[in-house]
Scaffold this motif. Sequence first.
Motif, PDB file in Angstrom:
ATOM      1  N   HIS A  33       0.851  -1.188   0.000  1.00 15.66           N
ATOM      2  CA  HIS A  33       0.000   0.000   0.000  1.00 15.66           C
ATOM      3  C   HIS A  33       0.886   1.237   0.000  1.00 15.66           C
ATOM      4  CE1 HIS A  33      -3.638  -2.329   0.948  1.00 15.66           C
ATOM      5  NE2 HIS A  33      -2.791  -3.079   1.614  1.00 15.66           N
ATOM      6  N   LEU A  34       0.480   2.244  -0.731  1.00 19.74           N
ATOM      7  CA  LEU A  34       1.196   3.521  -0.799  1.00 19.74           C
ATOM      8  C   LEU A  34       0.251   4.627  -0.368  1.00 19.74           C
ATOM      9  CD1 LEU A  34       2.672   3.103  -4.393  1.00 19.74           C
ATOM     10  CD2 LEU A  34       3.851   2.634  -2.243  1.00 19.74           C
ATOM     11  N   ILE A  35       0.759   5.557   0.430  1.00 20.75           N
ATOM     12  CA  ILE A  35      -0.006   6.741   0.812  1.00 20.75           C
ATOM     13  C   ILE A  35       0.710   7.952   0.242  1.00 20.75           C
ATOM     14  CG2 ILE A  35      -0.889   8.159   2.703  1.00 20.75           C
ATOM     15  CD1 ILE A  35      -0.831   5.619   4.437  1.00 20.75           C
ATOM     16  N   LEU A  36       0.006   8.696  -0.571  1.00 17.40           N
ATOM     17  CA  LEU A  36       0.556   9.880  -1.212  1.00 17.40           C
ATOM     18  C   LEU A  36      -0.128  11.113  -0.638  1.00 17.40           C
ATOM     19  CD1 LEU A  36       2.472  10.908  -3.416  1.00 17.40           C
ATOM     20  CD2 LEU A  36       0.636  10.557  -5.060  1.00 17.40           C
ATOM     21  N   THR A  37       0.669  12.041  -0.112  1.00 13.62           N
ATOM     22  CA  THR A  37       0.164  13.302   0.410  1.00 13.62           C
ATOM     23  C   THR A  37       0.482  14.388  -0.617  1.00 13.62           C
ATOM     24  OG1 THR A  37       0.602  12.573   2.673  1.00 13.62           O
ATOM     25  CG2 THR A  37       0.273  14.948   2.329  1.00 13.62           C
ATOM     26  N   LEU A  38      -0.557  15.040  -1.090  1.00 11.34           N
ATOM     27  CA  LEU A  38      -0.379  16.032  -2.158  1.00 11.34           C
ATOM     28  C   LEU A  38      -0.679  17.432  -1.651  1.00 11.34           C
ATOM     29  CD1 LEU A  38      -2.138  14.101  -5.059  1.00 11.34           C
ATOM     30  CD2 LEU A  38       0.324  14.354  -4.662  1.00 11.34           C
ATOM     31  N   ASP A  45      -6.379  12.975 -10.917  1.00 13.16           N
ATOM     32  CA  ASP A  45      -7.678  12.906 -11.582  1.00 13.16           C
ATOM     33  C   ASP A  45      -8.215  11.492 -11.360  1.00 13.16           C
ATOM     34  OD1 ASP A  45      -9.816  12.602 -13.315  1.00 13.16           O
ATOM     35  OD2 ASP A  45      -8.806  13.574 -15.010  1.00 13.16           O
ATOM     36  N   PRO A  46      -9.240  11.331 -10.507  1.00 19.59           N
ATOM     37  CA  PRO A  46      -9.755   9.988 -10.232  1.00 19.59           C
ATOM     38  C   PRO A  46     -10.208   9.242 -11.481  1.00 19.59           C
ATOM     39  CG  PRO A  46     -10.785  11.607  -8.789  1.00 19.59           C
ATOM     40  CD  PRO A  46      -9.953  12.364  -9.773  1.00 19.59           C
ATOM     41  N   TYR A  47     -10.721   9.968 -12.458  1.00 22.07           N
ATOM     42  CA  TYR A  47     -11.154   9.321 -13.697  1.00 22.07           C
ATOM     43  C   TYR A  47      -9.958   8.753 -14.459  1.00 22.07           C
ATOM     44  CZ  TYR A  47     -15.283  11.916 -12.421  1.00 22.07           C
ATOM     45  OH  TYR A  47     -16.355  12.425 -11.728  1.00 22.07           O
ATOM     46  N   GLU A  48      -8.870   9.495 -14.472  1.00 21.84           N
ATOM     47  CA  GLU A  48      -7.657   9.022 -15.135  1.00 21.84           C
ATOM     48  C   GLU A  48      -7.042   7.846 -14.381  1.00 21.84           C
ATOM     49  OE1 GLU A  48      -3.529  10.827 -16.984  1.00 21.84           O
ATOM     50  OE2 GLU A  48      -4.561  11.949 -15.417  1.00 21.84           O
ATOM     51  N   LEU A  49      -7.037   7.908 -13.033  1.00 26.73           N
ATOM     52  CA  LEU A  49      -6.475   6.795 -12.254  1.00 26.73           C
ATOM     53  C   LEU A  49      -7.237   5.498 -12.501  1.00 26.73           C
ATOM     54  CD1 LEU A  49      -5.636   8.405  -8.790  1.00 26.73           C
ATOM     55  CD2 LEU A  49      -4.109   7.971 -10.716  1.00 26.73           C
ATOM     56  N   GLY A  50      -8.501   5.605 -12.852  1.00 26.93           N
ATOM     57  CA  GLY A  50      -9.284   4.413 -13.176  1.00 26.93           C
ATOM     58  C   GLY A  50      -8.702   3.633 -14.339  1.00 26.93           C
ATOM     59  N   LYS A  53      -6.220   0.462 -13.334  1.00 28.19           N
ATOM     60  CA  LYS A  53      -6.737  -0.551 -12.414  1.00 28.19           C
ATOM     61  C   LYS A  53      -5.994  -1.880 -12.481  1.00 28.19           C
ATOM     62  CE  LYS A  53     -10.528  -1.382 -15.572  1.00 28.19           C
ATOM     63  NZ  LYS A  53     -11.919  -1.099 -15.780  1.00 28.19           N
ATOM     64  N   THR A  54      -5.209  -2.126 -13.521  1.00 28.52           N
ATOM     65  CA  THR A  54      -4.384  -3.343 -13.530  1.00 28.52           C
ATOM     66  C   THR A  54      -3.148  -3.173 -12.644  1.00 28.52           C
ATOM     67  OG1 THR A  54      -3.183  -2.634 -15.511  1.00 28.52           O
ATOM     68  CG2 THR A  54      -5.127  -4.044 -15.833  1.00 28.52           C
ATOM     69  N   GLN A  55      -2.767  -1.917 -12.341  1.00 25.51           N
ATOM     70  CA  GLN A  55      -1.615  -1.660 -11.475  1.00 25.51           C
ATOM     71  C   GLN A  55      -2.016  -1.465 -10.018  1.00 25.51           C
ATOM     72  OE1 GLN A  55       1.198   1.356 -12.650  1.00 25.51           O
ATOM     73  NE2 GLN A  55       0.812   1.016 -14.816  1.00 25.51           N
ATOM     74  N   TYR A  56      -3.171  -0.817  -9.780  1.00 21.11           N
ATOM     75  CA  TYR A  56      -3.566  -0.508  -8.410  1.00 21.11           C
ATOM     76  C   TYR A  56      -5.028  -0.084  -8.353  1.00 21.11           C
ATOM     77  CZ  TYR A  56      -2.267   4.077 -10.336  1.00 21.11           C
ATOM     78  OH  TYR A  56      -2.132   5.171 -11.140  1.00 21.11           O
ATOM     79  N   THR A  57      -5.576  -0.146  -7.140  1.00 20.26           N
ATOM     80  CA  THR A  57      -6.834   0.504  -6.832  1.00 20.26           C
ATOM     81  C   THR A  57      -6.493   1.675  -5.911  1.00 20.26           C
ATOM     82  OG1 THR A  57      -7.243  -0.971  -4.965  1.00 20.26           O
ATOM     83  CG2 THR A  57      -8.210  -1.600  -7.091  1.00 20.26           C
ATOM     84  N   PHE A  58      -7.420   2.587  -5.709  1.00 19.18           N
ATOM     85  CA  PHE A  58      -7.089   3.772  -4.924  1.00 19.18           C
ATOM     86  C   PHE A  58      -8.317   4.321  -4.219  1.00 19.18           C
ATOM     87  CE2 PHE A  58      -8.729   5.423  -8.807  1.00 19.18           C
ATOM     88  CZ  PHE A  58      -9.384   6.590  -8.456  1.00 19.18           C
ATOM     89  N   TYR A  79      -5.052  13.357   0.049  1.00 20.63           N
ATOM     90  CA  TYR A  79      -4.380  12.085   0.308  1.00 20.63           C
ATOM     91  C   TYR A  79      -4.931  11.035  -0.636  1.00 20.63           C
ATOM     92  CZ  TYR A  79      -3.351  14.537   4.628  1.00 20.63           C
ATOM     93  OH  TYR A  79      -2.947  15.476   5.535  1.00 20.63           O
ATOM     94  N   VAL A  80      -4.036  10.177  -1.106  1.00 21.23           N
ATOM     95  CA  VAL A  80      -4.450   9.072  -1.958  1.00 21.23           C
ATOM     96  C   VAL A  80      -3.819   7.802  -1.405  1.00 21.23           C
ATOM     97  CG1 VAL A  80      -4.686   8.208  -4.311  1.00 21.23           C
ATOM     98  CG2 VAL A  80      -4.369  10.659  -3.925  1.00 21.23           C
ATOM     99  N   LEU A  81      -4.648   6.796  -1.150  1.00 22.93           N
ATOM    100  CA  LEU A  81      -4.194   5.488  -0.691  1.00 22.93           C
ATOM    101  C   LEU A  81      -4.273   4.540  -1.876  1.00 22.93           C
ATOM    102  CD1 LEU A  81      -3.441   3.371   1.489  1.00 22.93           C
ATOM    103  CD2 LEU A  81      -5.905   3.098   1.879  1.00 22.93           C
TER     104      LEU A  81
END
Length: 132
Positions: A33-38, A45-50, A53-58, A79-81
């Motif tokens: 798990h990675l926690i990113l503080t921005l 962009d949550p739509y772009e992170l979708g 999905k083969t690399q990670y969920t968030f 924050y993004v987990l």
Amino acid sequence: MAFLSSSINPTYGFHPTLTVAFRLEDDLDCSLHLILTLPPLVFVDPYELGNYKTQYTFQHTGPSNLELPVIAVGDEPSYVLFNVSRSATTSGFAQIPLHLRYGEVGVEEFQSVNIPSPEAFLSCSASSGAPQ
């Protein structure tokens, strides 16, 4: 044990990518798990992170309006987990596209921003052999 490193490229412009390289012991039954503080100037962009999905969920918390300039979002970070995919958990890379907001008017020609390295932790089953 685990190895983790991260880099941002390019180091200029409005659309850098954070790349996180990792390597874990083969015999651990763990999830990475990675926690990113921005800071407010940076967002995902949550739509772009979708698309990753083969690399990670968030999960994301914090300012989410993608169109607002930095002056309109306040001083709070977001924050993004990330839960890195089990298919890539032994070793690999996670690519996280970032975006920068328009900065404050009247600030010098260029602004710099510090994006902290992501924090990482392992979530292991009790039988994994990982230290408790």
